[in-house]
Design a protein around this motif. Sequence first.
Motif, PDB file in Angstrom:
ATOM      1  N   UNK A  96       0.722  -1.221   0.014  1.00 48.59           N
ATOM      2  CA  UNK A  96       0.052  -0.442   0.315  1.00 48.59           C
ATOM      3  C   UNK A  96       1.066   1.293   0.254  1.00 48.59           C
ATOM      4  N   UNK A  97       1.806   0.990   0.535  1.00 45.05           N
ATOM      5  CA  UNK A  97       3.195   2.340   0.950  1.00 45.05           C
ATOM      6  C   UNK A  97       3.854   2.930  -0.620  1.00 45.05           C
ATOM      7  N   UNK A  98       4.033   1.528  -1.215  1.00 49.09           N
ATOM      8  CA  UNK A  98       4.754   2.001  -2.310  1.00 49.09           C
ATOM      9  C   UNK A  98       3.619   2.284  -3.721  1.00 49.09           C
ATOM     10  N   UNK A  99       2.157   1.625  -3.341  1.00 52.74           N
ATOM     11  CA  UNK A  99       1.211   2.252  -3.907  1.00 52.74           C
ATOM     12  C   UNK A  99       1.764   3.336  -4.785  1.00 52.74           C
ATOM     13  N   UNK A 101       2.968   5.487  -3.131  1.00 53.99           N
ATOM     14  CA  UNK A 101       4.198   6.499  -2.890  1.00 53.99           C
ATOM     15  C   UNK A 101       4.616   8.000  -3.654  1.00 53.99           C
ATOM     16  N   UNK A 102       3.271   8.386  -4.717  1.00 54.96           N
ATOM     17  CA  UNK A 102       3.464   9.118  -5.499  1.00 54.96           C
ATOM     18  C   UNK A 102       2.603  10.742  -4.636  1.00 54.96           C
ATOM     19  N   UNK A 103       2.082  10.102  -3.714  1.00 56.97           N
ATOM     20  CA  UNK A 103       1.829  11.275  -2.537  1.00 56.97           C
ATOM     21  C   UNK A 103       2.972  10.930  -1.339  1.00 56.97           C
ATOM     22  N   UNK A 104       2.632  10.942  -0.897  1.00 53.87           N
ATOM     23  CA  UNK A 104       4.340  10.523   0.156  1.00 53.87           C
ATOM     24  C   UNK A 104       5.504   9.518  -0.351  1.00 53.87           C
ATOM     25  N   UNK A 105       6.482  10.146  -0.254  1.00 51.78           N
ATOM     26  CA  UNK A 105       7.982   8.771  -0.872  1.00 51.78           C
ATOM     27  C   UNK A 105       7.868   7.767   0.682  1.00 51.78           C
ATOM     28  N   UNK A 138       8.986  -7.911  -7.007  1.00 51.00           N
ATOM     29  CA  UNK A 138       9.820  -7.758  -5.809  1.00 51.00           C
ATOM     30  C   UNK A 138      10.196  -6.704  -5.314  1.00 51.00           C
ATOM     31  N   UNK A 139      10.363  -5.870  -4.131  1.00 47.68           N
ATOM     32  CA  UNK A 139      10.623  -4.767  -3.062  1.00 47.68           C
ATOM     33  C   UNK A 139      11.098  -3.587  -4.000  1.00 47.68           C
ATOM     34  N   UNK A 140      12.407  -4.708  -4.039  1.00 48.59           N
ATOM     35  CA  UNK A 140      13.970  -3.637  -4.474  1.00 48.59           C
ATOM     36  C   UNK A 140      12.883  -3.287  -5.891  1.00 48.59           C
ATOM     37  N   UNK A 141      12.874  -4.249  -6.630  1.00 44.49           N
ATOM     38  CA  UNK A 141      12.160  -3.647  -8.253  1.00 44.49           C
ATOM     39  C   UNK A 141      11.355  -2.470  -7.550  1.00 44.49           C
ATOM     40  N   UNK A 142      10.134  -2.725  -6.332  1.00 45.99           N
ATOM     41  CA  UNK A 142       9.376  -0.995  -6.906  1.00 45.99           C
ATOM     42  C   UNK A 142       9.309   0.316  -6.043  1.00 45.99           C
ATOM     43  N   UNK A 143      10.893  -0.008  -5.793  1.00 51.37           N
ATOM     44  CA  UNK A 143      11.876   1.112  -5.023  1.00 51.37           C
ATOM     45  C   UNK A 143      13.230   1.249  -6.132  1.00 51.37           C
ATOM     46  N   UNK A 144      13.193   0.932  -7.741  1.00 51.57           N
ATOM     47  CA  UNK A 144      14.180   1.326  -7.903  1.00 51.57           C
ATOM     48  C   UNK A 144      14.556   3.048  -7.753  1.00 51.57           C
ATOM     49  N   UNK A 145      13.479   3.870  -8.525  1.00 53.24           N
ATOM     50  CA  UNK A 145      13.778   4.755  -8.164  1.00 53.24           C
ATOM     51  C   UNK A 145      13.975   5.480  -7.194  1.00 53.24           C
ATOM     52  N   UNK A 146      13.762   4.590  -5.725  1.00 51.06           N
ATOM     53  CA  UNK A 146      14.822   5.228  -4.328  1.00 51.06           C
ATOM     54  C   UNK A 146      16.315   4.611  -4.542  1.00 51.06           C
TER      55      UNK A 146
END
Length: 265
Positions: A96-99, A101-105, A138-146
């Motif tokens: 939920x937090x990753x989805x 992330x456009x609203x809150x990092x 994977x989580x690290x794929x979903x946070x690629x930009x951070x």
Amino acid sequence: MHPWERDARMAKEALSKGAQSYDVLIEIACTRSSEELLGARRAYHSLFDHSIEEDIAYCINDSNRKLLVALVSSYRYEGSMVNEEIAKSEAKTLCIAIKNSDKKKAVEDDEVVRILTTRSKLHLKAIFKHYKEMCSKTLDEDVEDDLNLKETVQCLCSPQTYFSKVKMNPSTRFQRSFASNMAFLAYFYINIFAFQVLEMALKGGVDENTKEALTRVIVTQADGGMKEIKEEYHKQYGVSLSQKIQETTYGNYKDFLLTLVARGN
């Protein structure tokens, strides 16, 4: 130099470099055991008359402050017990937090920080397994930009893979003169901590700043993981670490690397 003092001094230098060196703090916080990290914190306090936590909180003013302070403050459970129901629930929380992330990092989300900085590494592996099942990535794929969040995830649960694949960009890592770098190499050659080698630093034509970043990683990670590092490297690149060193380095630097690699046999 004791490893705790080494880590404390590395952390202090990283703080003086700013955002380009957050990766050093992440590596120290996420790849050490709970006792090793506690030892480094105590050494830092003794050496610099401050806690590492207060210096990070003072020196870092961007969105990474909360995560980095919590990471270095952590004392994780290292037993084998994992509650799968809680792991599944926390995987959903991360989804939920990753989805959103456009609203809150994600790096600023209190629950994301809590999970990554307090849960045991085995518990986190269970979370990441459930995360992939829920989100198809994977989580690290979903946070690629951070980058800092990505490095945190990788260092916590797959440090061998992280260290065999990480790409050192000289503009975003430690900057050190040639003479200083050679002195650093010589010091650790004499004290031989052993090491691991990163693929990027074994490509032809790399500069001294990239070699310095390589040296930092190999010195801090070698004692307990050389065998695993070599196995992971071979799996990732289809060539042995020793062979790659033979092909891409020369002179005293090659001898230095080969000598330390041999200690892992």
